[in-house]
Design a protein around this motif. Structure first.
Motif, mmCIF file in Angstrom:
data_model
loop_
_atom_site.group_PDB
_atom_site.id
_atom_site.type_symbol
_atom_site.label_atom_id
_atom_site.label_comp_id
_atom_site.label_asym_id
_atom_site.label_seq_id
_atom_site.Cartn_x
_atom_site.Cartn_y
_atom_site.Cartn_z
ATOM 1 N N LEU A 80 0.837 -1.208 0.000
ATOM 2 C CA LEU A 80 0.000 0.000 0.000
ATOM 3 C C LEU A 80 0.869 1.255 0.000
ATOM 4 C CD1 LEU A 80 -2.871 1.148 0.029
ATOM 5 C CD2 LEU A 80 -2.730 1.165 2.539
ATOM 6 N N ALA A 81 1.983 1.230 0.717
ATOM 7 C CA ALA A 81 2.885 2.395 0.723
ATOM 8 C C ALA A 81 3.446 2.647 -0.672
ATOM 9 C CB ALA A 81 4.014 2.185 1.730
ATOM 10 N N ALA A 82 3.854 1.594 -1.370
ATOM 11 C CA ALA A 82 4.384 1.749 -2.733
ATOM 12 C C ALA A 82 3.287 2.233 -3.679
ATOM 13 C CB ALA A 82 4.980 0.425 -3.217
ATOM 14 N N TRP A 83 2.089 1.692 -3.543
ATOM 15 C CA TRP A 83 0.938 2.097 -4.367
ATOM 16 C C TRP A 83 0.639 3.582 -4.142
ATOM 17 C CZ3 TRP A 83 -4.088 3.708 -3.014
ATOM 18 C CH2 TRP A 83 -5.062 3.633 -4.026
ATOM 19 N N THR A 84 0.670 4.011 -2.891
ATOM 20 C CA THR A 84 0.398 5.410 -2.552
ATOM 21 C C THR A 84 1.456 6.325 -3.156
ATOM 22 O OG1 THR A 84 -0.712 4.724 -0.515
ATOM 23 C CG2 THR A 84 0.042 7.015 -0.625
ATOM 24 N N TYR A 85 2.711 5.919 -3.086
ATOM 25 C CA TYR A 85 3.787 6.720 -3.686
ATOM 26 C C TYR A 85 3.549 6.881 -5.188
ATOM 27 C CZ TYR A 85 8.496 8.274 -4.903
ATOM 28 O OH TYR A 85 9.556 8.989 -5.374
ATOM 29 N N THR A 86 3.197 5.796 -5.853
ATOM 30 C CA THR A 86 2.973 5.831 -7.303
ATOM 31 C C THR A 86 1.780 6.699 -7.675
ATOM 32 O OG1 THR A 86 3.944 3.643 -7.542
ATOM 33 C CG2 THR A 86 2.542 4.392 -9.331
ATOM 34 N N LYS A 87 0.687 6.587 -6.919
ATOM 35 C CA LYS A 87 -0.543 7.315 -7.254
ATOM 36 C C LYS A 87 -0.552 8.765 -6.791
ATOM 37 C CE LYS A 87 -4.549 5.635 -7.759
ATOM 38 N NZ LYS A 87 -4.772 5.456 -9.164
ATOM 39 N N PHE A 88 0.039 9.023 -5.618
ATOM 40 C CA PHE A 88 -0.125 10.339 -4.987
ATOM 41 C C PHE A 88 1.181 11.061 -4.676
ATOM 42 C CE2 PHE A 88 -3.770 7.705 -3.729
ATOM 43 C CZ PHE A 88 -4.788 8.435 -4.298
ATOM 44 N N GLY A 89 2.315 10.383 -4.764
ATOM 45 C CA GLY A 89 3.596 11.034 -4.550
ATOM 46 C C GLY A 89 4.196 10.834 -3.174
ATOM 47 N N SER A 90 5.354 11.429 -3.020
ATOM 48 C CA SER A 90 6.185 11.267 -1.832
ATOM 49 C C SER A 90 5.504 11.749 -0.552
ATOM 50 C CB SER A 90 7.497 12.032 -2.042
ATOM 51 O OG SER A 90 8.248 12.073 -0.870
ATOM 52 N N GLU A 91 4.923 12.930 -0.601
ATOM 53 C CA GLU A 91 4.318 13.498 0.612
ATOM 54 C C GLU A 91 3.160 12.640 1.103
ATOM 55 O OE1 GLU A 91 2.267 17.631 2.196
ATOM 56 O OE2 GLU A 91 3.441 17.673 0.352
ATOM 57 N N ALA A 92 2.344 12.139 0.178
ATOM 58 C CA ALA A 92 1.218 11.279 0.559
ATOM 59 C C ALA A 92 1.721 9.974 1.169
ATOM 60 C CB ALA A 92 0.329 10.992 -0.652
ATOM 61 N N GLN A 93 2.772 9.396 0.582
ATOM 62 C CA GLN A 93 3.328 8.165 1.134
ATOM 63 C C GLN A 93 3.868 8.422 2.539
ATOM 64 O OE1 GLN A 93 7.198 6.722 -0.017
ATOM 65 N NE2 GLN A 93 6.405 4.640 -0.299
ATOM 66 N N ASP A 94 4.564 9.529 2.725
ATOM 67 C CA ASP A 94 5.106 9.875 4.035
ATOM 68 C C ASP A 94 3.985 10.046 5.058
ATOM 69 O OD1 ASP A 94 7.541 10.256 5.431
ATOM 70 O OD2 ASP A 94 7.228 12.421 5.433
ATOM 71 N N ASN A 95 2.899 10.714 4.660
ATOM 72 C CA ASN A 95 1.739 10.864 5.549
ATOM 73 C C ASN A 95 1.161 9.505 5.923
ATOM 74 O OD1 ASN A 95 1.941 13.652 5.404
ATOM 75 N ND2 ASN A 95 0.344 13.866 3.861
ATOM 76 N N LEU A 96 1.030 8.618 4.932
ATOM 77 C CA LEU A 96 0.485 7.289 5.189
ATOM 78 C C LEU A 96 1.349 6.534 6.190
ATOM 79 C CD1 LEU A 96 -1.471 4.930 4.564
ATOM 80 C CD2 LEU A 96 0.105 4.287 2.717
ATOM 81 N N ILE A 97 2.660 6.562 5.995
ATOM 82 C CA ILE A 97 3.561 5.860 6.906
ATOM 83 C C ILE A 97 3.436 6.421 8.318
ATOM 84 C CG2 ILE A 97 5.986 5.386 7.444
ATOM 85 C CD1 ILE A 97 5.045 3.790 5.033
#
Length: 196
Positions: A80-97
């Motif tokens: 899910l973290a990799a999917w989020t990075y691909t779809k929404f970018g670095s900041e979104a992935q960082d927020n998710l983590i």
């Protein structure tokens, strides 16, 4: 990273989280964090000391730490973290983590899987909190399949064997704009382990 950004406001950071498995043998659901440590040979007194020490360290950063709740296999959280990075970018992935960590390490008062990183309910709740406008149905469909699984496993294997990553956290820092003919990758550092 949040602290570094506050201390160095003129520097911009881009974060990309990579998978690392502390225990690839974990099942998907239902093992308490305390029982997981006990299975690895840790006594109750050592568990209590570790929890107090970690709680103190987390409190210094304004974060609550608890060994309450369950743990499980983290492949889907990495997917899910990799999917989020691909779809929404670095900041979104960082927020998710950040949200996933808070749910996992904090007191388990949520009804969404109790912080278990293998729980799709917890992962979807974390995504809903972290990424405004994320399509939760699309994310649920992604999690129910196997897309991205092999990539996550291969990425983790590469980091653990070729990059000499032996634990988490482990930071790879590359300074953009420092590339030269002699150093095409630019100035780069690795910081292993939890350090100030």
């Amino acid at each position: 990273m949040t602290r570094a950004q506050k201390e160095f406001p003129s520097v911009s950071f881009t974060t990309n989280w990579h998978p690392y498995f502390l225990d690839v043998t974990l099942e998907s659901k239902g093992l308490s964090k305390r029982d997981n440590y006990r299975a690895k040979g840790m006594s109750d007194s050592a568990l209590n000391r570790m929890e107090r020490s970690m709680a103190d360290n987390f409190a210094e950063e304004g974060i609550v730490y608890s060994l309450d709740g369950d743990t499980g296999n983290t492949v889907d959280s990495h997917r899910l973290a990799a999917w989020t990075y691909t779809k929404f970018g670095s900041e979104a992935q960082d927020n998710l983590i950040d949200v996933m960590f808070r749910k996992f390490f904090g007191p388990q008062i949520d009804e969404d899987g109790g912080g278990n990183p293998a729980s799709h309910e917890m992962l979807l709740a974390a995504l809903a909190e972290a990424v405004v406008g994320a399509d939760l149905d699309e994310a649920a469909e992604f999690l129910s399949g196997t897309a991205g699984r092999q990539h996550v496993l291969e990425n983790a294997h590469t980091l653990m064997t070729q990059e000499t990553v032996t634990g988490v956290p482990h930071y790879f820092i590359t300074v953009d704009g420092t590339q030269t003919q002699e150093m095409p990758g630019g100035i780069a550092y690795q910081v292993p382990g939890a350090q100030d």
